[in-house]
Write an enzyme that holds these catalytic residues in place. Structure first.
Site, PDB file in Angstrom:
ATOM      1  N   LYS A 128       2.216  43.862 -18.687  1.00  0.00           N
ATOM      2  CA  LYS A 128       1.093  42.944 -18.830  1.00  0.00           C
ATOM      3  C   LYS A 128      -0.169  43.769 -18.991  1.00  0.00           C
ATOM      4  CE  LYS A 128       0.676  38.380 -18.834  1.00  0.00           C
ATOM      5  NZ  LYS A 128       1.646  37.416 -19.388  1.00  0.00           N
ATOM      6  N   GLY A 167       0.115  37.577 -26.769  1.00  0.00           N
ATOM      7  CA  GLY A 167      -1.099  36.912 -26.339  1.00  0.00           C
ATOM      8  C   GLY A 167      -0.953  36.310 -24.957  1.00  0.00           C
ATOM      9  N   ASP A 168      -2.069  35.901 -24.400  1.00  0.00           N
ATOM     10  CA  ASP A 168      -2.117  35.222 -23.107  1.00  0.00           C
ATOM     11  C   ASP A 168      -3.471  34.506 -23.067  1.00  0.00           C
ATOM     12  OD1 ASP A 168      -2.568  35.304 -19.864  1.00  0.00           O
ATOM     13  OD2 ASP A 168      -0.435  35.323 -20.343  1.00  0.00           O
TER      14      ASP A 168
END
Length: 447
Positions: A128, A167-168
């Protein structure tokens, strides 16, 4: 070694090594409560120190991101990439651009990703990353300059066989496009190093829909296992972003009735149901006009509750799709009192540990995010496959694969979480995700 493997002793050591990282502590505790008893029953994991190794990232990268705003001012942000575990495949996980981004948040997300990615059955590890940069209110040119600067540093640490970000929050198709373009310029090659790309240059159908769709499909599987269905169920959904809106659309398609949506300002309650026309309005409101959910109440003459979350309304099913820790013990009590029978988490860790225990003790069927919201990373994994094979599957084919993956995840949770007539989906997801990664780590020896 590791003679005392009690949960409290283990957590005490982890907190000492990772001070002030409360989100990371919470994520690890939730897993440890299920996994440590299993490790004690299976000494090979204990002797190899697997849980100690699995809760320490392979590496954490922190870097400076310098960019220029439209007024010519030099701005400085902090960039991160937490490469947590690559035992079953290259690191895989999103990039988040938001002022709330800290090392603790990213470590919790990357740790959760270890189990989520394992559950998909795809050969992908966990990671992450992101930045405390806030894309809201920035011009396209400012976002482009930031993304290019961010990728110029991140470029050194990623690759199609090393680490494939996606993406996030705060990182949509625009941001992915700018970063992919910069990577392509630096690498002098066209490779699938990012997922969530546009269809025109290697993206996958239904990638943006996948997390929300998958969350609804997971709820459908849980209900089916308990001889229930979505048909006619009143559903409370939190959030008004990508996950929430696509989850709501799929709930409608499966026969449920969505009555709430929310944002950071409050929530709307529409007892008539938020149908497709209304969802189209919210999509335009949030993605084009950058408006607030309160505007929905003005347009459709329904109730709006400022500074509150939607868990106080009567509902059969709940779908927390906004952010971490949005559902606490008080909310859990309200849901239980109002007859909620099942919860499927669309966000990452949206329920506090105490609230989760309260819901489970009351017999509410509880689908944890690492299982219920795995649809997004599953389709990212399928995008990687399509990139490797230089082909593109149809939307129908991709969605069929998503349904199968979510069904398989559900079945793994049942297998490892069955407790008499009930299923502890949290325990099942944690143990099923753990076994695959742990066995790979054992196979590599001490590393």
């Amino acid at each position: 070694m590791y003679d005392d493997l009690s949960i409290e002793h283990f957590m005490k050591g982890l907190i000492k090594r990772n001070p002030h990282e409360t989100e990371f502590h919470q994520a690890v505790r939730e897993v440890a409560e299920s996994v440590i008893p299993y490790i004690i029953e299976n000494p090979r994991y204990r002797q190899a120190g697997i849980i100690q190794r699995m809760t320490e990232p392979d590496r954490t990268i922190i870097f400076r991101v310098v960019w220029e705003d439209d007024e010519g001012n030099i701005r400085v942000n902090r960039g991160f990439r937490v490469q947590f575990n690559n035992s079953i495949g290259p690191y895989k996980g999103g990039l988040r651009f938001d002022p709330s981004v800290t090392l603790s948040v990213l470590k919790f997300l990357a740790f959760e990703q270890t189990f989520k990615n394992s559950l998909t059955g795809l050969p992908i590890g966990s990671g992450k990353g992101g930045s405390d940069f806030n894309p809201k209110g920035k011009s396209d040119q400012e976002v482009m300059r930031f993304c290019q600067s961010f990728m110029t540093e991140l470029f050194h640490h990623i690759g199609p066989h090393t680490d494939i970000p996606a993406g996030d929050i705060g990182v949509g198709n625009r941001e992915i496009s700018y970063m992919f373009g910069q990577y392509k310029r630096l690498a002098h090659e066209f490779t699938g190093v990012l997922t969530g790309k546009s269809l025109e240059y290697g993206g996958s159908h239904i990638r943006s829909e996948a997390t929300g769709y998958g969350n609804a499909y997971f709820m459908q599987e849980m209900l089916k296992h308990h001889n229930e269905s979505m048909e006619g169920k009143v559903c409370a959904v939190s959030g008004a972003g990508n996950v929430a809106l696509h989850c709501a659309r799929k709930i409608n398609a499966l026969g449920g009735k969505v009555v709430t949506l929310s944002d950071s300002s409050g929530f709307i309650y529409d007892p008539e149901g938020i149908n497709e026309e209304k969802l189209d309005y919210v999509t335009e409101l949030k993605t084009v006009k950058r408006g607030r959910i309160s505007e929905y109440a003005d347009r459709y003459d329904c109730d709006y509750y400022p500074d509150k979350r939607p868990w106080s309304v009567d509902c059969d099913l709940a779908f927390p799709c906004a952010t971490q820790n949005e559902l606490d013990v008080k909310d859990a009590k309200a849901l239980i009192k109002n007859g909620c029978m099942a919860i499927s988490e669309g966000a990452n860790m949206p329920t506090t540990v105490d609230a989760m225990h309260r819901l489970q003790d009351a017999g509410v069927i509880f689908g944890p995010g690492k299982a219920a919201n795995a649809g997004g990373v599953a389709i990212s994994g399928l995008e990687m496959s399509q990139n490797s094979m230089r082909l593109s599957w149809s939307a129908e084919e991709v969605e069929n694969r998503l349904k199968i993956i979510m069904r398989d995840i559900h079945d793994k949770c049942v297998e490892h979480g069955r407790d008499g007539d009930r299923v502890d989906y949290v325990k099942g997801a944690n143990i099923a995700g753990f076994i695959k990664v742990a066995d790979a780590m054992l196979a590599y020896g001490v590393s």
